[in-house]
Design a protein around this motif. Structure first.
Motif, PDB file in Angstrom:
ATOM      1  N   MET A   1       0.836  -1.170   0.000  1.00  0.00           N
ATOM      2  CA  MET A   1       0.000   0.000   0.000  1.00  0.00           C
ATOM      3  C   MET A   1       0.888   1.243   0.000  1.00  0.00           C
ATOM      4  N   GLU A   2       0.570   2.178  -0.858  1.00  0.00           N
ATOM      5  CA  GLU A   2       1.370   3.388  -0.966  1.00  0.00           C
ATOM      6  C   GLU A   2       0.487   4.598  -0.706  1.00  0.00           C
ATOM      7  N   LEU A   3       1.000   5.491   0.104  1.00  0.00           N
ATOM      8  CA  LEU A   3       0.268   6.709   0.443  1.00  0.00           C
ATOM      9  C   LEU A   3       1.041   7.895  -0.100  1.00  0.00           C
ATOM     10  N   ARG A   4       0.376   8.719  -0.906  1.00  0.00           N
ATOM     11  CA  ARG A   4       1.011   9.910  -1.465  1.00  0.00           C
ATOM     12  C   ARG A   4       0.269  11.138  -0.977  1.00  0.00           C
ATOM     13  N   LEU A   5       1.047  12.095  -0.502  1.00  0.00           N
ATOM     14  CA  LEU A   5       0.474  13.343  -0.014  1.00  0.00           C
ATOM     15  C   LEU A   5       1.117  14.504  -0.761  1.00  0.00           C
ATOM     16  N   ASN A   6       0.358  15.535  -0.986  1.00  0.00           N
ATOM     17  CA  ASN A   6       0.879  16.734  -1.615  1.00  0.00           C
ATOM     18  C   ASN A   6       0.938  17.821  -0.546  1.00  0.00           C
ATOM     19  N   ILE A   7       2.111  17.903   0.127  1.00  0.00           N
ATOM     20  CA  ILE A   7       2.264  18.894   1.185  1.00  0.00           C
ATOM     21  C   ILE A   7       3.529  19.703   0.924  1.00  0.00           C
ATOM     22  N   GLY A   8       3.596  20.880   1.491  1.00  0.00           N
ATOM     23  CA  GLY A   8       4.730  21.769   1.293  1.00  0.00           C
ATOM     24  C   GLY A   8       5.863  21.503   2.260  1.00  0.00           C
ATOM     25  N   PHE A   9       6.972  22.176   1.995  1.00  0.00           N
ATOM     26  CA  PHE A   9       8.176  22.005   2.819  1.00  0.00           C
ATOM     27  C   PHE A   9       7.913  22.363   4.277  1.00  0.00           C
ATOM     28  N   GLU A  10       7.230  23.457   4.510  1.00  0.00           N
ATOM     29  CA  GLU A  10       6.970  23.888   5.889  1.00  0.00           C
ATOM     30  C   GLU A  10       6.169  22.838   6.646  1.00  0.00           C
ATOM     31  N   GLN A  11       5.220  22.207   5.971  1.00  0.00           N
ATOM     32  CA  GLN A  11       4.424  21.176   6.618  1.00  0.00           C
ATOM     33  C   GLN A  11       5.278  19.953   6.934  1.00  0.00           C
ATOM     34  N   VAL A  12       6.141  19.582   6.005  1.00  0.00           N
ATOM     35  CA  VAL A  12       7.038  18.444   6.227  1.00  0.00           C
ATOM     36  C   VAL A  12       7.972  18.748   7.400  1.00  0.00           C
TER      37      VAL A  12
END
Length: 71
Positions: A1-12
């Motif tokens: 199972m693979e989970l992909r998220l589209n988040i920004g650098f600040e969130q990471v």
């Protein structure tokens, strides 16, 4: 199972700060390995990329005038 998220650098960065020291070290090791792996990959060669763009003169193999005195 693979989970992909589209988040920004600040969130990471914010999420990474919430990790324990051991988990941060594991994350850094995994990211370093991933970066090094992607750097090692060379782009695929494209055969015929310059076909028809390079011309070789008919006298390519003829001796140069500058070197006639040495021959």
């Amino acid at each position: 199972m693979e989970l992909r998220l589209n988040i920004g650098f600040e969130q990471v960065f914010s999420l990474a700060n919430q990790l324990s020291q051991r988990e941060k070290e594991k994350l850094i090791a995994a990211l370093s390995k991933s970066v090094n792996k992607s750097r090692d990959q060379k782009p695929e060669r494209q055969l015929g990329k310059y076909q028809g763009k390079i011309k070789i003169a008919r006298d390519f193999k003829e001796p140069l005038d500058d070197f006639k005195e040495y021959m």
